[in-house]
Design a protein around this motif. Sequence first.
Motif, PDB file in Angstrom:
ATOM      1  N   ARG A  84      -8.170  23.459 -21.265  1.00  0.00           N
ATOM      2  CA  ARG A  84      -7.065  22.610 -21.230  1.00  0.00           C
ATOM      3  C   ARG A  84      -6.600  21.552 -20.536  1.00  0.00           C
ATOM      4  NH1 ARG A  84      -1.783  24.053 -16.858  1.00  0.00           N
ATOM      5  NH2 ARG A  84       0.131  23.125 -17.959  1.00  0.00           N
ATOM      6  N   TYR A  86      -4.630  18.000 -20.527  1.00  0.00           N
ATOM      7  CA  TYR A  86      -3.641  17.339 -19.558  1.00  0.00           C
ATOM      8  C   TYR A  86      -3.037  16.128 -19.681  1.00  0.00           C
ATOM      9  CZ  TYR A  86       0.608  19.105 -17.170  1.00  0.00           C
ATOM     10  OH  TYR A  86       1.785  19.299 -16.165  1.00  0.00           O
TER      11      TYR A  86
ATOM     12  N   GLU B  53      -3.548  20.685 -10.700  1.00  0.00           N
ATOM     13  CA  GLU B  53      -3.072  22.235 -11.095  1.00  0.00           C
ATOM     14  C   GLU B  53      -1.602  21.413 -10.263  1.00  0.00           C
ATOM     15  OE1 GLU B  53      -2.975  24.415 -12.892  1.00  0.00           O
ATOM     16  OE2 GLU B  53      -5.308  24.326 -12.827  1.00  0.00           O
ATOM     17  N   HIS B  78      -7.455  11.652 -18.646  1.00  0.00           N
ATOM     18  CA  HIS B  78      -6.887  13.108 -19.146  1.00  0.00           C
ATOM     19  C   HIS B  78      -6.652  13.896 -18.010  1.00  0.00           C
ATOM     20  CE1 HIS B  78     -10.592  14.620 -21.604  1.00  0.00           C
ATOM     21  NE2 HIS B  78     -10.009  15.686 -20.683  1.00  0.00           N
ATOM     22  N   THR B  79      -6.307  14.964 -17.518  1.00  0.00           N
ATOM     23  CA  THR B  79      -6.433  15.622 -16.902  1.00  0.00           C
ATOM     24  C   THR B  79      -6.857  16.547 -17.099  1.00  0.00           C
ATOM     25  OG1 THR B  79      -5.250  14.293 -15.369  1.00  0.00           O
ATOM     26  CG2 THR B  79      -5.393  17.144 -14.997  1.00  0.00           C
ATOM     27  N   ILE B  80      -7.988  18.197 -16.922  1.00  0.00           N
ATOM     28  CA  ILE B  80      -7.964  19.239 -16.641  1.00  0.00           C
ATOM     29  C   ILE B  80      -6.972  19.861 -16.166  1.00  0.00           C
ATOM     30  CG2 ILE B  80     -10.092  20.689 -16.387  1.00  0.00           C
ATOM     31  CD1 ILE B  80     -10.348  18.800 -19.281  1.00  0.00           C
ATOM     32  N   GLY B  81      -6.649  20.965 -16.493  1.00  0.00           N
ATOM     33  CA  GLY B  81      -6.521  22.146 -15.651  1.00  0.00           C
ATOM     34  C   GLY B  81      -7.032  22.963 -15.626  1.00  0.00           C
ATOM     35  N   MET B  86     -14.920  22.067 -14.280  1.00  0.00           N
ATOM     36  CA  MET B  86     -14.594  21.819 -16.162  1.00  0.00           C
ATOM     37  C   MET B  86     -14.130  20.851 -16.478  1.00  0.00           C
ATOM     38  SD  MET B  86     -12.899  25.591 -15.601  1.00  0.00           S
ATOM     39  CE  MET B  86     -11.962  25.597 -17.224  1.00  0.00           C
ATOM     40  N   ALA B  90     -16.143  18.121 -19.489  1.00  0.00           N
ATOM     41  CA  ALA B  90     -14.796  17.521 -20.301  1.00  0.00           C
ATOM     42  C   ALA B  90     -15.659  16.259 -20.392  1.00  0.00           C
ATOM     43  CB  ALA B  90     -13.797  17.367 -19.677  1.00  0.00           C
TER      44      ALA B  90
END
Lengths: 390, 382
Positions: A84, A86, B53, B78-81, B86, B90
Amino acid sequence: MGLKLRRKVAVIGAGLTKFMRRALETGRELSFYAARQALDSAGLRFNDIESVVISTAPDAFDGVHMKTEWLADGCGSFHRPYLRGYVGGGSGVFALIQGWYMVASGMFDTCLVVAEEKMSSCQPHPQGAFNTIFDHTLERDLGVNLLWIFALEMNRYMQVHKLSLEEIALVSVKNKKNALDHPSAQIPKAVTVEEVLASEVMAWPVHRLMVSPTTDGAGAVVMASEDVARRVCEKPVWVEGVGWCLDSAFWTNRDLYYPDYVEKAAKMAYEMAGITDPRREIHIAEPYDPFAYKELHHLEGLGLADRGQAPKLLAKGFFDRDGDLPSCPSGGLLGVGNPIAAAGIMKCCELFWQLRGEAGKRQVSRPVKRGVAQAWGDLMQVGTVIVLGV
Amino acid sequence: MKDVFIIGVGVVPARPLSPDVSYRELIFEAATKAYEDAGITNKDVETFVAASEDFNEGVSIFDEYVPDQIGAVLKPVHTIGGDGLMALAAAYLQIATGGFRIAFVESHSKLSNLLTPEHIEEFALDPIYFRNTRLDPKFLAGLDMQSYMARSFAPCDAFANVVCAHRKNAMKNPVAGYPASLTPEDVLATKPVATPLLDGMCAKPADGACCVILANRDVAEACKRAVAVDGIAFYTAEPHPDTWKWGCATYAELCAKKAYKMAGIESPENEVDLVEADDRFPHKFFEHLEALRLSKPFEAYKDFANGKFSKKGQVPANLSGGHLGIGMMHEATCLYQLAFAVKQLRGEAGEAQLGKVDCAVVQSWRGLPTQTGALAVLRRWG
């Protein structure tokens, strides 16, 4: 970027749910409907998918912590890898950028990209959730919401370029009219400039008909490596360039009249696509238009108009569906609706259909070989750009 | 083929409370250390990834607040939720496209700001089917532990021993927040959380930040201490508890299968010199070791008792202290474990240093109530 990319990546299928105010379906169901449509359009099944990208904006809308875990099976991520990415409101277009790097890396041959937003779960209104995007020490207690800060930005844009409200209202007129031809549209309407300016003032100078609605909906695309795309798809749409850029969180320290972050994201994408003169080499645009002035703001950031000149070109019909550079032929967020992340995918779906000549009544009259989609979000801070072509 | 390398890590010592610093200051410190470790500046980095989160941060769209303190303003960020590994994945994928030379990964924790973290976890439960039970999601961990015990016949003290060993390991990790010398009786005397899970078996929250810098081969060749990322994977198994396979970690099995294949590992027991696995509950540690094929199903507790995972054992595990010894920092702890593994591979782990470490495996889990995890295989290089 400037390095040699390892693989070409294509979009080979797209799907979109109806955009609506209060969907009876859960977010998982909306995601499934969009994913299923995209797979059907690509002629693939869930079992053909090697990876998944799930995109959705704040968890606060649905009130679900780690929301994509909850959405995962609706998006086909059952015993599959998913990520995901974001970037707030920019997440929808960024989802395709993420799908691009999943496949371009060589690690996956296919990626199902799904974006979902169900804003109606947030009661009484999502603006309450939006208050929590502000700095908890400096800003939140002021009771700020998005309308207020975008009113500041719109004011600044109008002041610097000496623009009138009528010039801005033309965006609402164009996009709501374009949306009349979109089967997913939430608030298509034939409106006049006078009607836009007669609508309620939300936060001066923003009028109600200059604002996109709160929306529930989902969108999806299937992305694939060149080998797969050429094997399973007659008309693949290629990812020619991607770019994204995030500005400082201290938005009060920036001059809001121009989106530098969009310009930088666009330059990154254009460089990858080999575009040196975007006004000649891009044939269709889907800039992000949650507010009427934003489409103009973003067209300038994308290099498709000189600073302050987008309103003049709009008034001349340059950005109409049958104009020189159709902008938001889908109807945009102002007409089709704004389920934040899904709205960004909707723009990419529109490019997919337009580039394949499958946009039906919305098909632009000029031949189109290359288009750009862009989304924006956070604290007026992020630009995400993708260039697609055939 | 080795394409992606770790060229720098920066870690802020974890601690239960950090009232004197903000999350921004924690991140700034970790970022500065990572840049110094890699011998580069923020201007050299082409893409940035963060893991966070919203609900844990108390901020919606938290990615807004990432760029300033890592030197990434007006750059691709960018951020990863998801968890830190993880986010690492990315960054790995972006470099693997061939389009980027250097990528930066950030993760942090300011869990001391959360007054009622169990209520945040509750919001991760399905709003229709599960949340209205008003149960602390740790009941899922209790059920899972019960299932593991029923199928393995592991006694309660096997789990208490994990807590004692890992918190003792943490005494040799200068960035660990919960080092302690405990006895199994100390652990077994703590109150039940969700029987058979006891409070003393649950990793405790900590504050901290960790940054990692990745690079492509050209950059890594100029760097004397690069560590190769030989394999990486992330998987979701069964997303909802109603379809979970209890007493095992399918997501970790899927990750191991893919990452081992990438890294050419056929016999992990014999090829892996160090493993750092998620141990926020001791039974999950056992499940993870089994999923990584370092023990047979339901036998990890026996191997643990026989010393297989001790410092002198066949596959030393969680010498960093893991979640139990470093502290539970949601997305960030796995990057602390990764940074520890990097130091081991570089021979810089101080008192905790094993002999020569050629291959390390770091495994993560997103925590309750998920069945999502990631795994990285790291190898000494150059």
